[in-house]
Design a protein around this motif. Structure first.
Motif, PDB file in Angstrom:
ATOM      1  N   ASP A  30       0.815  -1.225   0.000  1.00 20.69           N
ATOM      2  CA  ASP A  30       0.000   0.000   0.000  1.00 20.69           C
ATOM      3  C   ASP A  30       0.841   1.264   0.000  1.00 20.69           C
ATOM      4  OD1 ASP A  30      -2.288  -1.548   0.178  1.00 20.69           O
ATOM      5  OD2 ASP A  30      -2.188  -1.591   2.375  1.00 20.69           O
ATOM      6  N   GLY A  31       2.179   1.098   0.016  1.00 22.68           N
ATOM      7  CA  GLY A  31       3.041   2.279   0.040  1.00 22.68           C
ATOM      8  C   GLY A  31       3.391   2.739   1.441  1.00 22.68           C
ATOM      9  N   THR A  32       2.988   1.972   2.453  1.00 30.80           N
ATOM     10  CA  THR A  32       3.269   2.360   3.841  1.00 30.80           C
ATOM     11  C   THR A  32       4.661   1.899   4.253  1.00 30.80           C
ATOM     12  OG1 THR A  32       0.919   2.045   4.331  1.00 30.80           O
ATOM     13  CG2 THR A  32       2.410   2.202   6.226  1.00 30.80           C
ATOM     14  N   ILE A  33       5.391   2.769   4.941  1.00 39.56           N
ATOM     15  CA  ILE A  33       6.710   2.418   5.452  1.00 39.56           C
ATOM     16  C   ILE A  33       6.539   1.449   6.624  1.00 39.56           C
ATOM     17  CG2 ILE A  33       8.790   3.325   6.582  1.00 39.56           C
ATOM     18  CD1 ILE A  33       8.233   5.997   5.073  1.00 39.56           C
ATOM     19  N   THR A  34       7.204   0.297   6.546  1.00 38.90           N
ATOM     20  CA  THR A  34       7.073  -0.697   7.621  1.00 38.90           C
ATOM     21  C   THR A  34       8.322  -0.772   8.493  1.00 38.90           C
ATOM     22  OG1 THR A  34       7.803  -2.442   6.116  1.00 38.90           O
ATOM     23  CG2 THR A  34       5.430  -2.119   6.337  1.00 38.90           C
ATOM     24  N   SER A  35       9.454  -0.276   7.983  1.00 40.09           N
ATOM     25  CA  SER A  35      10.621  -0.161   8.859  1.00 40.09           C
ATOM     26  C   SER A  35      11.624   0.821   8.284  1.00 40.09           C
ATOM     27  CB  SER A  35      11.279  -1.521   9.111  1.00 40.09           C
ATOM     28  OG  SER A  35      12.056  -1.902   8.002  1.00 40.09           O
ATOM     29  N   VAL A  36      12.309   1.532   9.174  1.00 37.40           N
ATOM     30  CA  VAL A  36      13.418   2.420   8.811  1.00 37.40           C
ATOM     31  C   VAL A  36      14.548   2.057   9.764  1.00 37.40           C
ATOM     32  CG1 VAL A  36      14.207   4.803   8.540  1.00 37.40           C
ATOM     33  CG2 VAL A  36      11.774   4.271   8.255  1.00 37.40           C
ATOM     34  N   ALA A  37      15.654   1.543   9.212  1.00 38.46           N
ATOM     35  CA  ALA A  37      16.742   1.078  10.079  1.00 38.46           C
ATOM     36  C   ALA A  37      18.073   1.304   9.385  1.00 38.46           C
ATOM     37  CB  ALA A  37      16.552  -0.414  10.378  1.00 38.46           C
ATOM     38  N   SER A  38      19.156   1.239  10.151  1.00 36.89           N
ATOM     39  CA  SER A  38      20.482   1.300   9.547  1.00 36.89           C
ATOM     40  C   SER A  38      20.683   0.055   8.695  1.00 36.89           C
ATOM     41  CB  SER A  38      21.552   1.332  10.634  1.00 36.89           C
ATOM     42  OG  SER A  38      21.463   2.545  11.318  1.00 36.89           O
ATOM     43  N   GLY A  54      22.340  10.800  -4.633  1.00 38.40           N
ATOM     44  CA  GLY A  54      21.694  11.949  -4.012  1.00 38.40           C
ATOM     45  C   GLY A  54      21.196  11.591  -2.625  1.00 38.40           C
ATOM     46  N   VAL A  55      20.390  12.478  -2.066  1.00 40.16           N
ATOM     47  CA  VAL A  55      19.841  12.251  -0.732  1.00 40.16           C
ATOM     48  C   VAL A  55      18.321  12.255  -0.842  1.00 40.16           C
ATOM     49  CG1 VAL A  55      19.929  14.729  -0.161  1.00 40.16           C
ATOM     50  CG2 VAL A  55      19.873  13.053   1.678  1.00 40.16           C
ATOM     51  N   LEU A  56      17.673  11.386  -0.051  1.00 40.53           N
ATOM     52  CA  LEU A  56      16.217  11.311  -0.081  1.00 40.53           C
ATOM     53  C   LEU A  56      15.635  12.328   0.886  1.00 40.53           C
ATOM     54  CD1 LEU A  56      14.849   7.631   0.107  1.00 40.53           C
ATOM     55  CD2 LEU A  56      14.576   9.273  -1.764  1.00 40.53           C
ATOM     56  N   ILE A  57      14.653  13.094   0.406  1.00 35.82           N
ATOM     57  CA  ILE A  57      13.872  13.959   1.286  1.00 35.82           C
ATOM     58  C   ILE A  57      12.401  13.550   1.167  1.00 35.82           C
ATOM     59  CG2 ILE A  57      15.492  15.898   1.050  1.00 35.82           C
ATOM     60  CD1 ILE A  57      13.369  17.233  -0.835  1.00 35.82           C
ATOM     61  N   PRO A  58      11.571  13.883   2.167  1.00 35.35           N
ATOM     62  CA  PRO A  58      10.140  13.605   2.024  1.00 35.35           C
ATOM     63  C   PRO A  58       9.575  14.401   0.848  1.00 35.35           C
ATOM     64  CG  PRO A  58      10.690  14.178   4.309  1.00 35.35           C
ATOM     65  CD  PRO A  58      11.894  14.507   3.467  1.00 35.35           C
ATOM     66  N   GLY A  59       8.557  13.887   0.202  1.00 32.80           N
ATOM     67  CA  GLY A  59       7.931  14.594  -0.907  1.00 32.80           C
ATOM     68  C   GLY A  59       7.379  15.934  -0.454  1.00 32.80           C
ATOM     69  N   LEU A  60       7.342  16.899  -1.381  1.00 36.55           N
ATOM     70  CA  LEU A  60       6.867  18.245  -1.061  1.00 36.55           C
ATOM     71  C   LEU A  60       5.342  18.289  -1.084  1.00 36.55           C
ATOM     72  CD1 LEU A  60       9.469  20.177  -3.264  1.00 36.55           C
ATOM     73  CD2 LEU A  60       9.623  19.579  -0.820  1.00 36.55           C
ATOM     74  N   LEU A 373      -2.981  18.764   6.452  1.00 34.73           N
ATOM     75  CA  LEU A 373      -3.936  17.889   5.759  1.00 34.73           C
ATOM     76  C   LEU A 373      -4.257  16.625   6.551  1.00 34.73           C
ATOM     77  CD1 LEU A 373      -2.418  18.183   2.161  1.00 34.73           C
ATOM     78  CD2 LEU A 373      -4.386  19.429   3.100  1.00 34.73           C
ATOM     79  N   ASP A 374      -3.610  16.443   7.716  1.00 34.44           N
ATOM     80  CA  ASP A 374      -3.761  15.189   8.473  1.00 34.44           C
ATOM     81  C   ASP A 374      -3.482  13.972   7.591  1.00 34.44           C
ATOM     82  OD1 ASP A 374      -4.389  16.174  11.049  1.00 34.44           O
ATOM     83  OD2 ASP A 374      -6.473  16.520  10.448  1.00 34.44           O
ATOM     84  N   LEU A 375      -2.501  14.103   6.700  1.00 35.04           N
ATOM     85  CA  LEU A 375      -2.132  12.970   5.843  1.00 35.04           C
ATOM     86  C   LEU A 375      -0.849  12.331   6.384  1.00 35.04           C
ATOM     87  CD1 LEU A 375      -2.681  14.289   2.195  1.00 35.04           C
ATOM     88  CD2 LEU A 375      -3.910  12.420   3.330  1.00 35.04           C
ATOM     89  N   PRO A 376      -0.755  11.012   6.341  1.00 36.11           N
ATOM     90  CA  PRO A 376       0.431  10.325   6.855  1.00 36.11           C
ATOM     91  C   PRO A 376       1.576  10.329   5.838  1.00 36.11           C
ATOM     92  CG  PRO A 376      -1.147   8.714   6.079  1.00 36.11           C
ATOM     93  CD  PRO A 376      -1.777  10.071   5.860  1.00 36.11           C
ATOM     94  N   VAL A 382       7.764   4.858  10.339  1.00 33.66           N
ATOM     95  CA  VAL A 382       6.883   3.694  10.226  1.00 33.66           C
ATOM     96  C   VAL A 382       5.428   4.139  10.323  1.00 33.66           C
ATOM     97  CG1 VAL A 382       6.182   1.524  11.329  1.00 33.66           C
ATOM     98  CG2 VAL A 382       8.611   2.090  11.113  1.00 33.66           C
ATOM     99  N   GLY A 383       4.616   3.654   9.403  1.00 35.00           N
ATOM    100  CA  GLY A 383       3.197   4.001   9.399  1.00 35.00           C
ATOM    101  C   GLY A 383       2.873   5.118   8.420  1.00 35.00           C
ATOM    102  N   ARG A 384       3.884   5.893   8.012  1.00 33.85           N
ATOM    103  CA  ARG A 384       3.628   6.931   7.005  1.00 33.85           C
ATOM    104  C   ARG A 384       3.830   6.351   5.607  1.00 33.85           C
ATOM    105  NH1 ARG A 384       3.903  12.888   9.163  1.00 33.85           N
ATOM    106  NH2 ARG A 384       4.213  12.496  11.371  1.00 33.85           N
ATOM    107  N   GLN A 385       3.281   7.016   4.625  1.00 35.75           N
ATOM    108  CA  GLN A 385       3.442   6.614   3.232  1.00 35.75           C
ATOM    109  C   GLN A 385       4.837   6.996   2.732  1.00 35.75           C
ATOM    110  OE1 GLN A 385       0.567   5.702   0.590  1.00 35.75           O
ATOM    111  NE2 GLN A 385       0.398   4.533   2.494  1.00 35.75           N
TER     112      GLN A 385
END
Ligand code: GUN
Ligand code: FE
Length: 433
Positions: A30-38, A54-60, A373-376, A382-385
């Motif tokens: 569904d596009g949801t992040i399930t883990s962020v780890a080293s 490059g470096v990843l940033i959250p979408g604008l 927008l109360d959007l994840p 974890v839990g955000r898109q």
């Protein structure tokens, strides 16, 4: 589902930068992040490895765009708002009765915004149901997260005969049908409708009241312009005997799901009301340069816990790149603080304690907009898109830079050409890696 290996940077709270080098991000179907780890050498081999690119940033998150005004981007900024609407903008928007024209423009706009890193867009369309629905469909097909509004404007005093709703009942009925139509788009997990009274000067009391009722009944989001310029703010004071924020509240249009564009002239009392209702502000600093006659007191609003994000206000603002507005928010706040007239003594030239910095501006463009927008979205958590942009600044060793310098460089000088790829809900929607 994709697993990304990358260097990332984001702002979990306003003013605080977090950076992870060589992170592994897992994303579900569904596009949801399930883990962020080293990164761990034993991990799956099946990764999309973005290191060195490059470096990843959250979408604008762009909270305020007039999609039909894209053809006049960067032009027509030589007259005040009230003349600009009648001379340039209403004639252009009237052309969206032509669905083929609308399709061409909207397809190009969504493609441009995705390439510019805008993963969530809040759109005003026009009064035309079919063209407005086409914009929503294009967002679904191209994979952009969006709120799309069919514009309501019925007041013969504020709108020309050739471009307005026939009456209040039409404005309300066509908005209701549009809300249903967007919610019925097949396979749509990204786009929702937003109830869109253009602004109080373009709408009758009856229409505003009915749209407030519709917002309650449908629980849909709401967007409008609020206290934008001397003329607009004064017009509402004269007509309603109160400010935009209070009038919108009276009509039932100031909700937790409301986005107020501009809000440059809101006072402390308006801020308290907006905060109490949980509504948010789309701060559009470039547009404000041309139309507002003043600088939005951004830092005051943030200190009062008003929710704020950024908007391009295409085409009131001449740029389709949200980071141009992030840097304009910093510059504008500093001019508000220092004042601008060198003939005035420094001691009383500006408004003290008004500046924000690049950390605040980045947060507004990502996490703050998501919060409005109360959007994840807006963070790698974890839990955000997984909505993300890969940025590669030229002439910079990204690995060697401090987190502060890296983020400041992105906010202050990144161009659309420095964005290599954009993902929404885990799907690559622009560029290549
Ligand atoms: N107020 C009413 N309509 C508009 C618009 O299209 N752009 C801006 N900036 N302000 C408005
Ligand atoms: Fe606008």
């Amino acid at each position: 589902m994709p697993v990304f290996r990358a260097d990332l940077i984001h702002t979990p709270t306003r003013g605080r930068i977090a950076r992870m080098q060589d992170a592994l991000i897992r994303v579900d179907a569904d596009g949801t992040i399930t883990s962020v780890a080293s990164f761990d050498a034993t991990e799956t081999p099946d990764v999309v490895d973005l290191r060195g690119q490059g470096v990843l940033i959250p979408g604008l998150v762009d909270l305020h765009i007039h999609a039909p005004q894209f053809p006049q981007l960067g032009t027509a900024l030589d007259v005040p708002l009230e003349d600009w609407l009648q001379r340039y903008t209403f004639p252009l928007e009237a052309r969206y009765a032509d669905l083929a024209f609308a399709t061409r423009v909207y397809d190009a706009l969504v493609r441009r915004l995705l390439a510019n890193g805008t993963t969530t867009a809040v759109y005003f369309a026009t009064i035309h149901g079919p063209a407005s629905l086409r914009l929503a469909e294009i967002c679904v097909v191209q994979g952009q997260r969006a709120l799309v509004g069919r514009v309501a404007m019925d007041d013969p005093h504020g709108c020309p005969d050739y471009y307005r709703d026939a009456d209040a009942a039409t404005a309300i009925r066509d908005t209701a049908s549009f809300v249903e139509a967007v919610r019925a788009i097949p396979g749509n997990a990204l786009v929702e409708p937003v109830i869109t009274p253009r602004f109080i000067p373009a709408c009758s009391d009856e229409a505003l009241h009915g749209l407030g009722q519709l917002a309650r009944d449908t629980r849909a989001a709401v967007q409008t312009h609020c206290s934008e310029s001397d003329w607009e703010h004064g017009h509402v004071l004269d007509r309603c005997g109160m400010s935009d924020a209070h009038a919108l509240d009276k009509f039932g249009l100031l909700t937790r799901r409301t986005v107020l564009a501009h809000a440059g002239f809101i006072d402390a009392d308006d801020m308290d009301l907006i905060r109490a209702r949980g509504a948010g502000v789309a701060h559009c600093p470039l547009s404000n340069t041309y139309f507002a006659n003043a600088v939005f007191p951004l830092r005051r609003a943030l200190e009062k816990s008003v929710r704020v994000g950024l908007g391009t206000d295409i085409s009131g603002g001449p740029s389709a790149f949200l980071l141009d507005n992030a840097r304009a928010a910093v510059a504008g706040s500093r001019m508000l603080e220092s004042g601008v007239d060198p003939a005035t003594p420094a001691g009383n030239r500006g408004v003290g304690d008004s500046r924000v910095d690049f950390r605040d501006a980045f947060w507004l463009a990502t996490t703050g907009g998501a919060d409005v927008l109360d959007l994840p979205v807006g963070l790698f958590e974890v839990g955000r898109q997984f909505d993300a942009v890969l940025v590669d600044l030229p002439d910079v060793d990204l690995v060697e830079q401090s987190a502060d310098d890296l983020l400041q460089g992105i906010v202050m000088r990144a161009t659309p050409g420095d964005l290599r790829a954009t993902w929404v809900a885990g799907r690559l929607v622009s560029g290549a890696v």
